[in-house]
Design a protein around this motif. Sequence first.
Motif, PDB file in Angstrom:
ATOM      1  N   LEU A  39       0.685  -1.415   0.070  1.00  0.00           N
ATOM      2  CA  LEU A  39       0.015  -0.058  -0.181  1.00  0.00           C
ATOM      3  C   LEU A  39       0.844   1.215   0.120  1.00  0.00           C
ATOM      4  O   LEU A  39       1.692   1.511   0.970  1.00  0.00           O
ATOM      5  CB  LEU A  39      -0.753   0.038   1.205  1.00  0.00           C
ATOM      6  N   TYR A  40       1.118   2.077  -1.049  1.00  0.00           N
ATOM      7  CA  TYR A  40       1.816   3.007  -1.226  1.00  0.00           C
ATOM      8  C   TYR A  40       1.200   4.336  -1.714  1.00  0.00           C
ATOM      9  O   TYR A  40       0.377   4.159  -2.662  1.00  0.00           O
ATOM     10  CB  TYR A  40       2.780   2.755  -2.159  1.00  0.00           C
ATOM     11  N   PHE A  41       1.539   5.452  -1.450  1.00  0.00           N
ATOM     12  CA  PHE A  41       1.264   6.727  -2.095  1.00  0.00           C
ATOM     13  C   PHE A  41       2.058   7.177  -3.305  1.00  0.00           C
ATOM     14  O   PHE A  41       3.316   6.652  -3.175  1.00  0.00           O
ATOM     15  CB  PHE A  41       1.233   8.021  -1.025  1.00  0.00           C
ATOM     16  N   SER A  42       1.657   7.882  -4.315  1.00  0.00           N
ATOM     17  CA  SER A  42       2.699   8.275  -5.260  1.00  0.00           C
ATOM     18  C   SER A  42       3.538   9.192  -4.685  1.00  0.00           C
ATOM     19  O   SER A  42       3.157   9.873  -3.628  1.00  0.00           O
ATOM     20  CB  SER A  42       1.722   8.792  -6.597  1.00  0.00           C
ATOM     21  N   THR A  43       4.354   9.842  -5.170  1.00  0.00           N
ATOM     22  CA  THR A  43       5.319  10.790  -4.505  1.00  0.00           C
ATOM     23  C   THR A  43       4.603  12.203  -4.561  1.00  0.00           C
ATOM     24  O   THR A  43       4.989  12.812  -3.633  1.00  0.00           O
ATOM     25  CB  THR A  43       6.743  11.024  -5.477  1.00  0.00           C
ATOM     26  N   CYS A  44       3.667  12.275  -5.559  1.00  0.00           N
ATOM     27  CA  CYS A  44       3.066  13.667  -5.673  1.00  0.00           C
ATOM     28  C   CYS A  44       1.877  13.534  -4.445  1.00  0.00           C
ATOM     29  O   CYS A  44       1.072  14.415  -4.414  1.00  0.00           O
ATOM     30  CB  CYS A  44       2.470  14.000  -6.973  1.00  0.00           C
ATOM     31  N   ALA A  45       1.670  12.344  -3.751  1.00  0.00           N
ATOM     32  CA  ALA A  45       0.617  12.087  -2.825  1.00  0.00           C
ATOM     33  C   ALA A  45      -0.957  12.563  -3.443  1.00  0.00           C
ATOM     34  O   ALA A  45      -2.033  12.473  -2.874  1.00  0.00           O
ATOM     35  CB  ALA A  45       0.705  13.104  -1.620  1.00  0.00           C
ATOM     36  N   SER A  46      -1.071  12.188  -4.809  1.00  0.00           N
ATOM     37  CA  SER A  46      -2.358  12.379  -5.509  1.00  0.00           C
ATOM     38  C   SER A  46      -3.003  10.817  -5.855  1.00  0.00           C
ATOM     39  O   SER A  46      -4.168  10.805  -6.083  1.00  0.00           O
ATOM     40  CB  SER A  46      -2.374  13.061  -6.985  1.00  0.00           C
ATOM     41  N   PHE A  47      -2.266   9.785  -5.691  1.00  0.00           N
ATOM     42  CA  PHE A  47      -2.775   8.571  -5.875  1.00  0.00           C
ATOM     43  C   PHE A  47      -2.454   7.817  -4.785  1.00  0.00           C
ATOM     44  O   PHE A  47      -1.260   7.684  -4.131  1.00  0.00           O
ATOM     45  CB  PHE A  47      -2.357   7.971  -7.110  1.00  0.00           C
ATOM     46  N   VAL A  48      -3.268   6.450  -4.377  1.00  0.00           N
ATOM     47  CA  VAL A  48      -2.803   5.430  -3.711  1.00  0.00           C
ATOM     48  C   VAL A  48      -2.807   4.031  -4.312  1.00  0.00           C
ATOM     49  O   VAL A  48      -3.755   3.917  -5.089  1.00  0.00           O
ATOM     50  CB  VAL A  48      -3.663   5.174  -2.237  1.00  0.00           C
ATOM     51  N   VAL A  49      -1.835   3.261  -4.401  1.00  0.00           N
ATOM     52  CA  VAL A  49      -1.837   2.059  -5.111  1.00  0.00           C
ATOM     53  C   VAL A  49      -1.663   1.022  -4.075  1.00  0.00           C
ATOM     54  O   VAL A  49      -0.909   0.891  -3.173  1.00  0.00           O
ATOM     55  CB  VAL A  49      -0.330   2.051  -5.942  1.00  0.00           C
ATOM     56  N   ALA A  50      -2.646   0.013  -4.445  1.00  0.00           N
ATOM     57  CA  ALA A  50      -2.885  -1.022  -3.422  1.00  0.00           C
ATOM     58  C   ALA A  50      -2.647  -2.464  -4.299  1.00  0.00           C
ATOM     59  O   ALA A  50      -3.452  -2.666  -5.315  1.00  0.00           O
ATOM     60  CB  ALA A  50      -4.077  -1.198  -2.647  1.00  0.00           C
ATOM     61  N   SER A  51      -1.879  -3.403  -3.806  1.00  0.00           N
ATOM     62  CA  SER A  51      -1.906  -4.914  -4.504  1.00  0.00           C
ATOM     63  C   SER A  51      -2.484  -5.883  -3.381  1.00  0.00           C
ATOM     64  O   SER A  51      -2.211  -5.435  -2.253  1.00  0.00           O
ATOM     65  CB  SER A  51      -0.424  -5.205  -4.978  1.00  0.00           C
ATOM     66  N   SER A  52      -2.620  -6.938  -3.872  1.00  0.00           N
ATOM     67  CA  SER A  52      -3.151  -7.926  -2.956  1.00  0.00           C
ATOM     68  C   SER A  52      -2.975  -9.216  -3.530  1.00  0.00           C
ATOM     69  O   SER A  52      -2.241  -9.336  -4.426  1.00  0.00           O
ATOM     70  CB  SER A  52      -4.924  -7.767  -2.909  1.00  0.00           C
ATOM     71  N   ASN A  53      -3.692 -10.562  -2.977  1.00  0.00           N
ATOM     72  CA  ASN A  53      -3.258 -11.852  -3.546  1.00  0.00           C
ATOM     73  C   ASN A  53      -4.260 -12.164  -4.513  1.00  0.00           C
ATOM     74  O   ASN A  53      -4.270 -13.311  -5.150  1.00  0.00           O
ATOM     75  CB  ASN A  53      -3.346 -12.692  -2.389  1.00  0.00           C
ATOM     76  N   THR A  54      -4.975 -11.077  -5.177  1.00  0.00           N
ATOM     77  CA  THR A  54      -6.002 -11.117  -6.302  1.00  0.00           C
ATOM     78  C   THR A  54      -5.168 -10.934  -7.633  1.00  0.00           C
ATOM     79  O   THR A  54      -3.917 -10.572  -7.720  1.00  0.00           O
ATOM     80  CB  THR A  54      -7.153 -10.563  -6.122  1.00  0.00           C
ATOM     81  N   GLU A  55      -5.747 -11.048  -8.649  1.00  0.00           N
ATOM     82  CA  GLU A  55      -5.345 -10.821 -10.143  1.00  0.00           C
ATOM     83  C   GLU A  55      -5.280  -9.129 -10.525  1.00  0.00           C
ATOM     84  O   GLU A  55      -4.824  -8.676 -11.439  1.00  0.00           O
ATOM     85  CB  GLU A  55      -5.978 -11.403 -11.137  1.00  0.00           C
ATOM     86  N   THR A  56      -5.837  -8.328  -9.425  1.00  0.00           N
ATOM     87  CA  THR A  56      -5.805  -6.877  -9.646  1.00  0.00           C
ATOM     88  C   THR A  56      -5.214  -6.052  -8.944  1.00  0.00           C
ATOM     89  O   THR A  56      -5.336  -6.097  -7.803  1.00  0.00           O
ATOM     90  CB  THR A  56      -7.529  -6.542  -9.881  1.00  0.00           C
TER      91      THR A  56
END
Length: 478
Positions: free
Chosen positions: A231-248
Amino acid sequence: MSDISQKCFGKNGGFSISFNQDYTSLSVVSRTGYRLFSLTSVDRVDEIFCSHDEDTKIAERLFSSSLVAVVTASEPNKLKVCHFKKGAEICNYGYPSEILSVKLNRSRLVVCLVDSIYIHNIRDMRLLHSIKNMAPNPSGLCTLSLLSHLAYPVATDCGELQIFDAANQLRRLKLKAHDSPLSALNFSYNGLLLATASEKGTVIRVFCVKNGQRVHEFRRGVKRHVSIGSLYFSTCASFVVASSNTETVHIFRIDPKAIEQAERRQSVAIDAAAAAATSTGSSSDDDETQGGNDPAGAAAGAGGWGMGFLAKAVTSYLPTNVVTDVFTQDRAYATIQLAEPGLRYECVMAKLEKETRLLLACEDGFLYIYSFEDSKGGECKLIRAHDLRTPLHGITEVDIVGNENDENTNSLNVNMTKSMLPAPGTYAGVLKGRPADRMSADSDWCHDLREAVEYPVKVTVPIYDEMQFPPVTPITVE
């Protein structure tokens, strides 16, 4: 990784890959040692160091400096602070139990154990503070912002966390982010926001660090007990990226107006709204209750009379939890469809050659680079994959050659057991008990440590708001 995460992901690719603090470098950890790579373009990944050491568990690099914090499988209780460009170990510290995670910023080094956290001044490795008798934290979950705010879970039966000021050694804010135990949390690059996820993994929440108010609630999916890998923010703090054990992989967009509203929100008004929501019997989404100090109905109320009227009208025909999903939870702005689910991915959003890209480092030893259209979102396309499983040719930064100063480099071995912990904030406590002829050697390793930390800082985005968060003055040894 915790036992729960191991079961959820299931497939172990044999590698652990992590990014540095500004996503310009990554470390690849395996049973044969660790390697460091520099990320400058889509088509090229430069290997800058290869350790050829024993089985490594953790290797964390400080930005683009020469300092790397290393923990090996043979000595899981020992932290080695290394100057990788010199190929030298500067110092090492022993702890009462296994080191689960290490976090770095420009002024602090944080070591997390299962039931305690140790905070060091990174420029001389003084122990400044220790947090003990914590609730069991078997995955070593914690996060450190560039402003030296430290967040860590404080409960095993719910998603309650503590925000601790590691710069001044003060407790700042306790926050109940989820009903279920936490599985992921991370600060934004500017340190103003905190993203969280629980073991259920269906909801991502973003909070204002200043007052603990909820800024956003994102719906990741409807499946139960999805394990969040990163779970990470972009460096500009405009987006959040989340990965999981699913395909998306899901990318969520942050609304600047929502941040402003959360910062201005007064606790008295929120408490009144929460009491009103409780009296009317409003409920939360189908998986988790609303986290933080923001009541479930606040987002609907903020939409004005029309939204509130529509919500009441729909409530008469649909269950309250469905209405909550529709009116208070935002869906993904963009997505990535993975070829193989079940593997653990570290997913960040960074600038490469002035273009925004999504970087997915997988435990199978590959780095995947995806395009991203910040103006329209949608599905991101794979544009390049790099194989990081074997050492590359053409090391670009390391210069391990004969140097007259190298032979004077000494390592410090301080075993920080319960009976030998130095007093917080005292460098003399670390040196206590060693003969006088070691003092000059100690000055050598302190010099190497400061040298490893120093590097040219390239600031591409504002790191902090100086009005709200004045710069932290690093502590140095005279």
